[in-house]
Write a protein that holds these residues in place. Structure first.
Motif, PDB file in Angstrom:
ATOM      1  N   SER A   1      -2.927   8.045   3.328  1.00 35.44           N
ATOM      2  CA  SER A   1      -1.683   7.922   2.587  1.00 35.44           C
ATOM      3  C   SER A   1      -1.066   6.557   2.857  1.00 35.44           C
ATOM      4  N   MET A   2      -0.331   6.038   1.895  1.00 35.74           N
ATOM      5  CA  MET A   2       0.442   4.823   2.123  1.00 35.74           C
ATOM      6  C   MET A   2       1.530   5.187   3.134  1.00 35.74           C
ATOM      7  N   MET A   3       1.662   4.394   4.188  1.00 36.62           N
ATOM      8  CA  MET A   3       2.623   4.757   5.227  1.00 36.62           C
ATOM      9  C   MET A   3       3.735   3.733   5.413  1.00 36.62           C
ATOM     10  N   GLY A   4       4.910   4.247   5.769  1.00 40.15           N
ATOM     11  CA  GLY A   4       6.030   3.374   6.089  1.00 40.15           C
ATOM     12  C   GLY A   4       6.117   3.163   7.585  1.00 40.15           C
TER      13      GLY A   4
ATOM     14  N   ILE B   1       4.907  26.454   0.855  1.00 37.88           N
ATOM     15  CA  ILE B   1       4.539  25.092   0.477  1.00 37.88           C
ATOM     16  C   ILE B   1       5.595  24.152   1.048  1.00 37.88           C
ATOM     17  N   ARG B   2       5.142  23.190   1.837  1.00 38.08           N
ATOM     18  CA  ARG B   2       6.116  22.266   2.426  1.00 38.08           C
ATOM     19  C   ARG B   2       5.502  20.876   2.586  1.00 38.08           C
ATOM     20  N   ASN B   3       6.377  19.915   2.858  1.00 38.85           N
ATOM     21  CA  ASN B   3       5.929  18.543   3.068  1.00 38.85           C
ATOM     22  C   ASN B   3       5.436  18.366   4.502  1.00 38.85           C
ATOM     23  N   ALA B   4       4.354  17.636   4.642  1.00 37.98           N
ATOM     24  CA  ALA B   4       3.877  17.287   5.978  1.00 37.98           C
ATOM     25  C   ALA B   4       3.622  15.786   6.010  1.00 37.98           C
ATOM     26  N   ALA B   5       4.128  15.133   7.048  1.00 35.62           N
ATOM     27  CA  ALA B   5       3.911  13.684   7.183  1.00 35.62           C
ATOM     28  C   ALA B   5       2.482  13.445   7.667  1.00 35.62           C
TER      29      ALA B   5
ATOM     30  N   GLU C   1       6.343  -7.922  -2.869  1.00 33.90           N
ATOM     31  CA  GLU C   1       6.591  -9.205  -2.238  1.00 33.90           C
ATOM     32  C   GLU C   1       7.840  -9.062  -1.370  1.00 33.90           C
ATOM     33  N   CYS C   2       7.761  -9.514  -0.158  1.00 35.21           N
ATOM     34  CA  CYS C   2       8.919  -9.549   0.741  1.00 35.21           C
ATOM     35  C   CYS C   2       9.618  -8.206   0.909  1.00 35.21           C
ATOM     36  N   GLY C   3       8.894  -7.127   0.818  1.00 37.00           N
ATOM     37  CA  GLY C   3       9.553  -5.852   1.048  1.00 37.00           C
ATOM     38  C   GLY C   3       8.779  -4.683   0.489  1.00 37.00           C
ATOM     39  N   MET C   4       9.505  -3.661   0.146  1.00 37.73           N
ATOM     40  CA  MET C   4       8.877  -2.445  -0.351  1.00 37.73           C
ATOM     41  C   MET C   4       9.839  -1.674  -1.253  1.00 37.73           C
ATOM     42  N   ILE C   5       9.275  -0.752  -2.018  1.00 34.86           N
ATOM     43  CA  ILE C   5      10.088   0.139  -2.839  1.00 34.86           C
ATOM     44  C   ILE C   5       9.910   1.547  -2.270  1.00 34.86           C
ATOM     45  N   ASN C   6      11.018   2.282  -2.149  1.00 41.24           N
ATOM     46  CA  ASN C   6      10.863   3.683  -1.753  1.00 41.24           C
ATOM     47  C   ASN C   6      11.526   4.600  -2.754  1.00 41.24           C
TER      48      ASN C   6
ATOM     49  N   CYS D   1      10.227   8.241   8.213  1.00 39.92           N
ATOM     50  CA  CYS D   1      10.670   7.811   6.878  1.00 39.92           C
ATOM     51  C   CYS D   1      10.283   8.775   5.762  1.00 39.92           C
ATOM     52  N   ARG D   2       9.339   9.635   5.999  1.00 37.47           N
ATOM     53  CA  ARG D   2       8.867  10.624   5.020  1.00 37.47           C
ATOM     54  C   ARG D   2       8.210   9.967   3.804  1.00 37.47           C
ATOM     55  N   GLY D   3       7.700   8.771   3.995  1.00 36.78           N
ATOM     56  CA  GLY D   3       7.055   8.074   2.875  1.00 36.78           C
ATOM     57  C   GLY D   3       5.654   8.572   2.579  1.00 36.78           C
ATOM     58  N   CYS D   4       4.973   9.103   3.611  1.00 33.67           N
ATOM     59  CA  CYS D   4       3.541   9.414   3.464  1.00 33.67           C
ATOM     60  C   CYS D   4       3.270  10.890   3.276  1.00 33.67           C
TER      61      CYS D   4
END
Lengths: 305, 254
Positions: B208-211, B230-234, A64-69, B217-220
């Motif tokens: 993927s869930m994206m920011g 082995i590495r992270n890829a957005a 709600e109203c934002g996000m968690i990272n 942001c490196r969220g996805c």
């Protein structure tokens, strides 16, 4: 033509609209949406001594109203930053702040030294990341340790030293006061609030769960951020950069009214990738249309009882 | 192509099959895109944009296929022709093409490979499209004429069984030099194993869930095996299309 520049001690910004660490990459990631050269300042993603992989999946969840990272400070490390990202910032004339994070005081000193050697004018100490196991937040919750850290970095860094404070403490003004005494040039507040997001879905008779614990950001944290800025303003004299849930020009004015000298736009960049640039134009138009020649005039008007 | 924020008028927004919807957005000035790329749709009062694959781009219309799963897609399903949608894009990379292309889509994963099939036909390349659904009611009927082989888990439409088996069968029969898959992880993993056995180039489109959608942001990120490292890829920037070996070859996709 209104003067939007911020000149408070060593804090020198083109204008008060900055972008927050972790939401804007290292330099020109958003340039299709906003020309980074017009922003008050970009704060880079937190940079550590060695490259970091960050946390495992799942890293973000909407609430709600934002996000968690829970990114966990994934970054390319100071060496690659200096080699690959810094030249672009300099060549483009982008106003920027390098956000640094360490697991020990020595690491912060080492990072700050490297910034000093490379002519970086502003750094922001990340002492408030809630998503890593060692360091970082540990430095941001105890005023004695924080004081020692700021002192040590002050000894090796001559530029503008900003400390980014966590709201996950009982009394943010105590920490702000120790930073000021230890030689910080400015404070930024707040980093994310500790939070958990849970999403449930019933599929074929079984619950599918998504749980992410980490930092809560977005519109929901604005009241907490305004409160922190007001309390800090009463306790300290150095400039304050307000951060937390800014989504509109009116939000920017609220932070000025609370005592902020500049603001950082964070999560809103995800929702509206062009917002930072738009806020710069809106501030310009607002000051022009209402006869405010300087930011101090505008802030003065906002803070008059 | 420069990324932008668009406010586009909805031409049509119709249920295509049980919880799948097709939305047509008017793009009078045209928006350049390639199969595999996606747009990020703004949902009012929500923080994160929803990444949705492009299903077709006619030059004057962008079509998307979406599955109603939560608040965001529920909101989209409630919109009518004439309403506007705010989307940012176009984001991400796109599929490489071969001479003989086998395309596989499972469920809503049909969207990007359907787009690829249409584009391959335009340039006269050989392409076969396989689609798998749970049951007959889920099948988007208006797309079925373009699907070469179809399976449903319960056999109520097309062949009975998993799209994995169907894909494995046609890998042997058709002997493509390029395979592109979009669907649940298990479907992509199994089919890419079959492709690897035949030493056929295989690409998968990841979700993927994206920011931020711009790689900041490196969220996805997902883990990929990049020539032994082995590495992270957005997913938003380096993907969503990846070489299947990089994603599943290292046996650690998430």
């Amino acid at each position: 033509m209104p003067d939007m520049s911020v000149k408070k001690g060593k804090l020198r910004l083109k204008n008060p609209i900055m972008t927050a660490s972790g939401t804007y990459g290292y330099n020109i990631e958003y340039e299709d949406f906003t020309n980074p050269e017009i922003l008050g300042g970009i704060v880079t993603k937190a940079i550590t001594l060695e490259p970091r992989e960050g946390n495992f999946w799942q890293r973000i969840i909407e609430t709600e109203c934002g996000m968690i990272n829970s990114i966990g400070l994934e970054n390319l490390g100071i060496t690659r930053f200096l080699k690959e990202k810094l030249p672009v910032l300099l060549a483009r004339g982008i106003c920027f702040v390098v956000n640094i994070a360490g697991s020990s005081i020595d690491e912060y000193i080492n990072l700050a030294q490297k910034c000093e050697e490379n002519g970086i004018k502003m750094i922001e100490l990340n002492v408030s990341c809630p998503n890593v196991r060692h360091g970082c937040l540990e430095f941001g919750v105890d005023e004695k340790i924080l004081s020692r850290l700021v002192n040590s970095v002050r000894d090796v860094f001559s530029g503008c030293l900003i400390v980014k404070l966590t709201p996950n403490v009982t009394s943010i003004e105590l920490l702000g006061t120790s930073c000021q005494k230890a030689g910080a040039d400015a404070l930024s507040a707040i980093n994310t609030l500790k939070g958990t997001g849970i999403k449930l879905r019933l599929e074929n008779g079984k619950f599918k769960k998504e749980i992410v614990t980490g930092g809560y950001s977005g519109q929901g944290i604005k009241p907490a951020a305004l409160n922190a800025v007001m309390r800090l303003k009463k306790a300290i004299d150095i400039p304050i950069i307000g951060i937390g849930g800014i989504y509109s020009f009116n939000d920017v004015l609220e932070f000025f009214a609370a005592g902020a000298d500049a603001v950082q736009i964070g999560t809103a960049n995800f929702t509206h990738p062009d917002i930072a640039g738009k806020l710069v134009s809106e501030l310009y138009d607002f000051m022009s249309n209402n006869g405010f020649k300087t930011l101090d005039e505008l802030k003065g008007a906002l803070r008059n009882e | 192509m420069v990324q932008k924020i668009y406010e586009l008028k909805i031409k049509n927004n119709n249920r295509a099959g049980s919880d799948l919807y097709i939305m047509d957005l008017e793009t009078p000035d045209g928006i350049f895109s390639k199969p595999g790329q996606f747009i990020s749709v703004l949902i009012p009062h929500k923080t994160l944009r929803r990444p949705i694959s492009i299903m077709e781009n006619t030059g004057s219309t962008i079509r998307i296929l979406y599955k109603v799963r939560g608040e965001g897609t529920n909101y989209l399903a409630g919109l009518n022709a004439g309403n506007y949608v705010n989307f940012a894009g176009v984001f991400g990379n796109f599929f490489k093409i071969g001479e003989k292309n086998l395309l596989v889509g499972a469920g809503v994963g049909l969207a990007p490979v359907y787009y690829l099939k249409k584009e391959l036909e335009k340039i006269g390349r050989d392409a076969k499209l396989i689609a798998g659904f749970k049951t007959k009611t889920e099948v988007p009927r208006e797309l079925s004429p373009f699907i070469d082989y179809m399976s449903t888990d319960d056999g109520s439409f097309g062949e009975k069984g998993s799209v994995i088996d169907l894909a494995e069968k046609y890998i042997k029969e058709f002997m493509p030099d390029n395979i592109c898959i979009c669907g649940p992880v298990i479907v992509m993993e199994k089919i890419s194993e079959a492709a690897a056995q035949e030493r056929i180039q295989c690409q998968v489109s990841m979700e993927s869930m994206m920011g931020c959608s711009v790689g900041a942001c490196r969220g996805c990120v997902i883990k990929i095996n990049d020539s032994g490292v082995i590495r992270n890829a957005a997913v938003c920037k380096e993907g969503p299309v990846f070489d299947a070996l990089k994603v599943f070859g290292g046996k650690s996709h998430a």
